[in-house]
Design an enzyme around this catalytic site. Structure first.
Site, PDB file in Angstrom:
ATOM      1  N   ASP A 100     118.192  45.700  20.660  1.00  0.00           N
ATOM      2  CA  ASP A 100     116.868  45.784  20.969  1.00  0.00           C
ATOM      3  C   ASP A 100     116.211  44.486  21.655  1.00  0.00           C
ATOM      4  O   ASP A 100     115.609  44.503  22.620  1.00  0.00           O
ATOM      5  CB  ASP A 100     115.928  46.806  20.330  1.00  0.00           C
ATOM      6  CG  ASP A 100     114.763  47.250  21.066  1.00  0.00           C
ATOM      7  OD1 ASP A 100     114.965  47.779  22.102  1.00  0.00           O
ATOM      8  OD2 ASP A 100     113.523  47.352  20.609  1.00  0.00           O
TER       9      ASP A 100
ATOM     10  N   LYS B 164     121.619  52.093  27.531  1.00  0.00           N
ATOM     11  CA  LYS B 164     121.735  50.657  26.855  1.00  0.00           C
ATOM     12  C   LYS B 164     122.114  50.767  25.588  1.00  0.00           C
ATOM     13  O   LYS B 164     123.135  50.041  25.186  1.00  0.00           O
ATOM     14  CB  LYS B 164     120.165  49.984  26.766  1.00  0.00           C
ATOM     15  CG  LYS B 164     120.101  48.665  26.226  1.00  0.00           C
ATOM     16  CD  LYS B 164     118.600  48.288  26.327  1.00  0.00           C
ATOM     17  CE  LYS B 164     117.869  48.861  25.021  1.00  0.00           C
ATOM     18  NZ  LYS B 164     116.624  48.492  24.814  1.00  0.00           N
TER      19      LYS B 164
ATOM     20  N   ARG C 128     103.775  55.155  20.526  1.00  0.00           N
ATOM     21  CA  ARG C 128     103.016  53.833  20.769  1.00  0.00           C
ATOM     22  C   ARG C 128     101.765  54.230  21.476  1.00  0.00           C
ATOM     23  O   ARG C 128     101.650  55.135  22.433  1.00  0.00           O
ATOM     24  CB  ARG C 128     103.400  52.599  21.452  1.00  0.00           C
ATOM     25  CG  ARG C 128     104.390  51.759  20.450  1.00  0.00           C
ATOM     26  CD  ARG C 128     105.232  50.807  21.099  1.00  0.00           C
ATOM     27  NE  ARG C 128     105.944  51.216  22.342  1.00  0.00           N
ATOM     28  CZ  ARG C 128     105.397  50.937  23.641  1.00  0.00           C
ATOM     29  NH1 ARG C 128     104.157  50.268  23.925  1.00  0.00           N
ATOM     30  NH2 ARG C 128     106.135  51.205  24.676  1.00  0.00           N
TER      31      ARG C 128
END
Length: 653
Positions: free
Chosen positions: A372, A357, A171
């Site tokens: 997510d 996670k 990103r």
């Protein structure tokens, strides 16, 4: 052919004897009937059966209800033409459905109204051509488009589609802009620490026009009409217009896929993405700092992408939109993993990159709701997405069997390296980037819960990989402590210094996803506390990092121990444990957990150098305090009482 005396053609005599077949004989004629085609093109046309609409027309409510199939397609194309309308010409392009190589019927222009008045230009090159729309193609069709037309597209040994995202392999947060207007000026989080960088309406329109003109100049564009949020009452309709089959397949996997019935009655989207991919923005345009720009206009409910082909921009752009739209409905949007036990107990997992996670939320004994992005409403939790976007670096079948097995036909593999002959992927190879990814539908995970919804969470687990080695493996949090650590969003990265010595670096990301939130972090924290209090959920801080010293001297807490801790949280047994309070952070830590050595539960017990432990603990406490200064001036609750409670829940020394 020869003719006899009567003028009738006769076949020449074959030099081979004709085989005679009998009803009860051994030999039989197994030749089929001749094909019903006069040409090879006609034969090929028989190969594909047209998909028929499955929605019953009687009593159907929706934009395309009670109309013929031709009228339905015409209205669908009109809607797409309106999405692609130029602001200067006042009309959408001439659009037709199907590949440019096929035979198609044109659809007339569609008048389109805009927020901004602009002079109408009646004739242009783009108005004279047709734009072919490849609408909600299947994965198989998108594979064909990618392999035929997009360089760098290959099928791997397991059937996944390997693609390249061009120069950008991640990103570009510094190139993300949000339109500031009278509403967003008051509602959004601006200034220090905020991910929201402003742009004005006019500049957005310039970039939108640039993206739309580029897309209209192409022979074909890909259009996906899909959904966000598995909660049917709060579902968002999204349209993605893109130039690449890779982008279309990525969003096919990541968004919720509509049924044929839902697609036929899709109507007007709630939000539209214009992904011009490799086409750059104009560097001379105001607010532009590079050739890349990702622009969000919440009033128009549109997003424009210029100068980057990285598909994750679309996924996270829509997540930002949900972070704005959902809280307006009193629904909390969360950057978290989520799973559910067989008895219906739901747990949320928050954590930055490298905290575990994905690993800890993927549990064979529990159902996966999502990995997510989630919403927490008055009805419970729901996954925002229809797929998973997993990191692939150093992926192995032994460590992550579910992700490994999900990489098959239909999965997009970004920027990976493979053997040129066998097409076997080398997941350890970082030649293109370390940020290699796999995007696949969530149903590729065997224990995924479909639909991806669940009851209210019982446990909220905040994960931190503490490379300083001073946070306990697990601690029970009060409501104020949960808010403090949720707003802080802490983990510690291990970064190499110039002389080769590696030392921990503290990283803070508000709400464990600062790059995507739109409102001030305290607003999300207040909503989280309200929902936890109402539903009786418990907050936990779990350290998956170091024990017995900082990185370099201590050891990483073993994954089996962390799993035992998580199991004890899920079962509820940890609620009944005896607790002791730590100094500085004031955390409640259990004295014993089944399957976990008691000596590691209290961090100072594992450090041989007690003085170094105290110094490191105070150092980390100071970093927390410094980070939280950004939020101290923001008032929450009546008479600022909640802010004072949150501040009191932080480090005290």
């Amino acid at each position: 052919m020869a003719a006899n005396g009567n003028g009738v053609s006769t076949a020449p005599r074959s030099p081979l004897a004709r085989i005679q077949t009998h009803k009860n004989g051994i030999c039989h004629d197994d030749s089929g009937k001749p094909v019903k085609a006069q040409t090879i093109d006609e034969l090929h046309s028989l190969q594909k059966k047209r998909s028929a609409p499955t929605t019953p027309l009687d009593g159907v409510q929706g934009a395309f209800a009670t109309v013929s199939e031709d009228e339905r397609q015409r209205q669908q194309l009109q809607s797409i033409s309106a999405s692609l309308a130029s602001l200067t010409r006042g009309t959408g392009p001439k659009v037709v459905r199907g590949d440019p190589a096929g035979k198609v019927q044109p659809v007339s222009h569609v008048e389109h109204h805009h927020h901004v008045e602009a002079p109408t230009i009646s004739v242009s090159d783009s108005s004279l051509k047709f734009t072919h729309v490849l609408y909600n193609l299947s994965p198989a069709e998108l594979y064909e488009q990618a392999i035929k037309y997009e360089k760098g597209s290959f099928i791997t040994a397991t059937g996944a589609l390997a693609t390249l995202s061009g120069a950008k392999t991640g990103r570009s947060p510094r190139d993300k802009r949000v339109v500031i207007d009278d509403t967003t000026r008051e509602e959004l989080w601006w200034g220090k620490g905020s991910p929201n960088i402003e742009m004005d309406e006019h500049t957005f329109m310039v970039n939108r026009e640039r993206a739309v003109d580029y897309l209209n100049s192409l022979d074909k564009v890909f259009v996906n009409d899909q959904f966000l949020n598995w909660d049917p009452k709060n579902r968002i309709k999204v349209r993605i217009v893109s130039a690449r089959a890779y982008h279309s397949l990525f969003m096919h996997n990541m968004c919720i896929r509509p049924t044929p019935e839902e697609l036929e009655n899709f109507g007007t989207p709630d939000f539209t993405i214009y992904n011009a991919g490799q086409f750059p923005c104009n560097r001379y345009t105001h607010y532009m700092t590079s050739s890349t720009s990702i622009d969000l206009n919440l009033a128009r409910r549109e997003m424009v992408i210029l100068g980057t082909q990285y598909a994750g921009e679309m996924k996270k752009g829509l997540f930002s939109v949900m972070h704005y739209l959902m809280p307006k409905r009193q629904i909390l949007s969360l950057h978290s993993g989520c799973n559910m036990g067989k008895d219906g107990d739901v747990a949320l997992f928050f954590g930055l990159s490298g905290t575990g996670k994905t690993t800890l939320s993927t549990d064979h004994n529990r159902y996966l709701i999502g990995d997510d992005e989630h919403c927490w409403s008055e009805n419970g939790v729901s996954n925002i997405e229809g797929g998973c976007y997993a990191k692939c670096i150093d992926l192995s079948r032994e460590k992550e069997p579910d992700i490994w097995n999900a990489i098959k036909f239909g999965t997009v593999l970004e920027n990976i390296v493979f053997d040129e002959h066998t097409r076997e992927v080398d997941y350890s190879d970082k030649s293109v980037t370390e940020n290699t990814r796999a995007a696949y539908p969530i149903e590729y995970i065997p224990n995924a819960k479909i639909p991806c919804v669940g009851p209210h969470p019982k446990n909220v687990i905040l994960l931190a990989c503490d490379a300083f080695g001073v946070l306990p493996p697990v601690s029970k949090l009060s409501l104020a402590q949960t808010m403090y650590h949720f707003i802080s969003g802490y983990t510690a990265l291990v970064a190499g210094t110039e002389d080769g010595i590696k030392e921990p670096t503290a990283t803070f990301s508000a709400c464990f996803g600062a790059a995507f939130i739109m409102l001030h972090p305290t607003k999300y924290a207040a909503m989280l506390a309200e929902k936890m209090q109402k539903q009786g959920a418990t907050g936990w801080l779990v350290n998956t990092g170091w024990s017995g010293g900082s990185y370099g001297s201590g050891n990483r807490i073993k994954l089996p121990y962390t799993r035992k801790i998580i199991d004890a949280i899920h079962s509820g047994s940890l609620l009944n444990a005896n607790y002791q309070k730590t100094e500085v952070f004031g955390l409640e830590i259990p004295t014993e957990i089944e399957g976990v050595p008691s000596e590691i539960l209290r961090p100072e017990n594992t450090w041989s150098d007690k003085k170094a432990y105290k110094e490191t603990l105070l150092k980390l406490g100071g970093l927390f305090k410094k980070n939280f200064e950004t939020f101290t001036n923001y008032k929450i609750g009546k008479d600022n009482k909640l802010t004072e409670e949150i501040l009191a829940a932080g480090p005290n020394f």
